[in-house]
Write an enzyme that holds these catalytic residues in place. Sequence first.
Site, PDB file in Angstrom:
ATOM      1  N   ASP A  73       0.899  -1.263  -0.012  1.00 32.85           N
ATOM      2  CA  ASP A  73      -0.068  -0.019  -0.091  1.00 32.85           C
ATOM      3  C   ASP A  73       0.929   1.203   0.052  1.00 32.85           C
ATOM      4  O   ASP A  73       0.304   2.265   0.001  1.00 32.85           O
ATOM      5  CB  ASP A  73      -0.840   0.003   1.280  1.00 32.85           C
ATOM      6  CG  ASP A  73      -1.904  -1.096   0.908  1.00 32.85           C
ATOM      7  OD1 ASP A  73      -2.330  -1.274  -0.101  1.00 32.85           O
ATOM      8  OD2 ASP A  73      -2.694  -1.074   2.281  1.00 32.85           O
ATOM      9  N   ARG A  98       0.141  -1.595   7.601  1.00 32.46           N
ATOM     10  CA  ARG A  98       0.640  -0.368   7.028  1.00 32.46           C
ATOM     11  C   ARG A  98       1.761   0.358   7.699  1.00 32.46           C
ATOM     12  O   ARG A  98       2.354   1.231   7.149  1.00 32.46           O
ATOM     13  CB  ARG A  98      -0.399   0.704   6.478  1.00 32.46           C
ATOM     14  CG  ARG A  98      -1.245   0.047   5.583  1.00 32.46           C
ATOM     15  CD  ARG A  98      -2.097   1.245   4.994  1.00 32.46           C
ATOM     16  NE  ARG A  98      -1.119   2.002   3.936  1.00 32.46           N
ATOM     17  CZ  ARG A  98      -1.572   3.002   3.309  1.00 32.46           C
ATOM     18  NH1 ARG A  98      -2.939   3.488   3.299  1.00 32.46           N
ATOM     19  NH2 ARG A  98      -0.742   3.763   2.597  1.00 32.46           N
ATOM     20  N   ARG A 144     -10.427   5.953  10.282  1.00 36.93           N
ATOM     21  CA  ARG A 144      -8.964   5.764  10.569  1.00 36.93           C
ATOM     22  C   ARG A 144      -8.367   6.801  11.509  1.00 36.93           C
ATOM     23  O   ARG A 144      -7.988   6.373  12.656  1.00 36.93           O
ATOM     24  CB  ARG A 144      -8.252   5.945   9.078  1.00 36.93           C
ATOM     25  CG  ARG A 144      -8.790   4.857   8.092  1.00 36.93           C
ATOM     26  CD  ARG A 144      -8.011   3.563   8.423  1.00 36.93           C
ATOM     27  NE  ARG A 144      -8.419   2.542   7.638  1.00 36.93           N
ATOM     28  CZ  ARG A 144      -7.513   2.253   6.654  1.00 36.93           C
ATOM     29  NH1 ARG A 144      -6.487   3.064   6.290  1.00 36.93           N
ATOM     30  NH2 ARG A 144      -8.082   1.263   5.481  1.00 36.93           N
ATOM     31  N   HIS A 173     -11.523   7.165   4.110  1.00 37.35           N
ATOM     32  CA  HIS A 173     -10.646   8.366   4.303  1.00 37.35           C
ATOM     33  C   HIS A 173     -11.058   9.798   3.771  1.00 37.35           C
ATOM     34  O   HIS A 173     -12.034   9.548   2.957  1.00 37.35           O
ATOM     35  CB  HIS A 173      -9.245   8.257   3.568  1.00 37.35           C
ATOM     36  CG  HIS A 173      -8.297   7.655   4.254  1.00 37.35           C
ATOM     37  ND1 HIS A 173      -7.354   6.735   3.595  1.00 37.35           N
ATOM     38  CD2 HIS A 173      -7.981   7.545   5.544  1.00 37.35           C
ATOM     39  CE1 HIS A 173      -6.225   6.139   4.527  1.00 37.35           C
ATOM     40  NE2 HIS A 173      -6.888   6.723   5.751  1.00 37.35           N
ATOM     41  N   CYS A 267      -5.002   9.534  -3.753  1.00 36.01           N
ATOM     42  CA  CYS A 267      -4.271   8.282  -2.717  1.00 36.01           C
ATOM     43  C   CYS A 267      -2.988   8.142  -3.103  1.00 36.01           C
ATOM     44  O   CYS A 267      -2.039   8.123  -2.321  1.00 36.01           O
ATOM     45  CB  CYS A 267      -5.037   7.017  -2.888  1.00 36.01           C
ATOM     46  SG  CYS A 267      -6.465   7.038  -1.887  1.00 36.01           S
TER      47      CYS A 267
END
Length: 282
Positions: A73, A98, A144, A173, A267
């Site tokens: 990611d 992550r 998140r 997000h 992103c």
Amino acid sequence: MPQDPHPRTASRRHYLMCPPTYFTVSYSINPWMHPDRPTDTDVAVAQWERLRDLFLDLGHRVDLIEPIPGLPDMVYAANGATVLDDKVVVANFRHAERAGESAAYKEWFQNHGDYDVVPAAHINEGEGDYLVSGTRILAGTGFRSDPAAHQEAEDVLGAPVVGLTLVDPRYYHLDTALSILTEDLIAYLPEAFAPASREVLAQLYPDAVIADPDDAAVFGLNAVSDGRHVVLPKAADRLAAKLAERGFEPVGVDLSELLKGGGSAKCCTLELRHADPTGAAR
């Protein structure tokens, strides 16, 4: 729909991106990720390269961070940090999968330029949840980033933070449900936000571009604007038409492979904002 008679002006931007060399979907930490569905890394790389080339063609500067095996990611560079006036809050990821990205982004900023680098103490997922809008920062929470991180970001970055609560897990997000178009204009999906946050957005941005659910569902709001050109998924055709009516030049891209990981144009793109307005040319 409101019409804006003023011409849109592009400004040169400085972006940080990460090639999807090791992209795959081997775990699931958002509703878009399905490890049982095949991914094609070569296709992801080709789509990403097209996005990078678009930015270069538009006159922007693109720096690269080296991808790391085992961190698929990392291509979603926007999540790595938030940068304003050369001050950097490095992400502190919620999910263990992550967590290793934080050190990589911290090291990059420490080794590239005169950045003031501060690792986030609270859960903070970078520009995934922190979007600079003129003199303020819009900050998402609900899935998140921790609300406590909002004050931390305000203290480090020196700009007031406006907290917004996300309620639809597909838009986990902020940058999947809202896009900064200019310093005083946004596009967003109202349904992705809690009622109180909708009221805040309507008050701050009464002329906002309102996206429809179909365009949001193809990540149309995960877009990158330089003030004139708006790079967004080409499948978001109705949103593109609305942007054109407002004087923007939509530029459609195919990032369908990277959408399998829950990300698109924004992103993949971390903006590096410098205290010196000529910093993008350094």
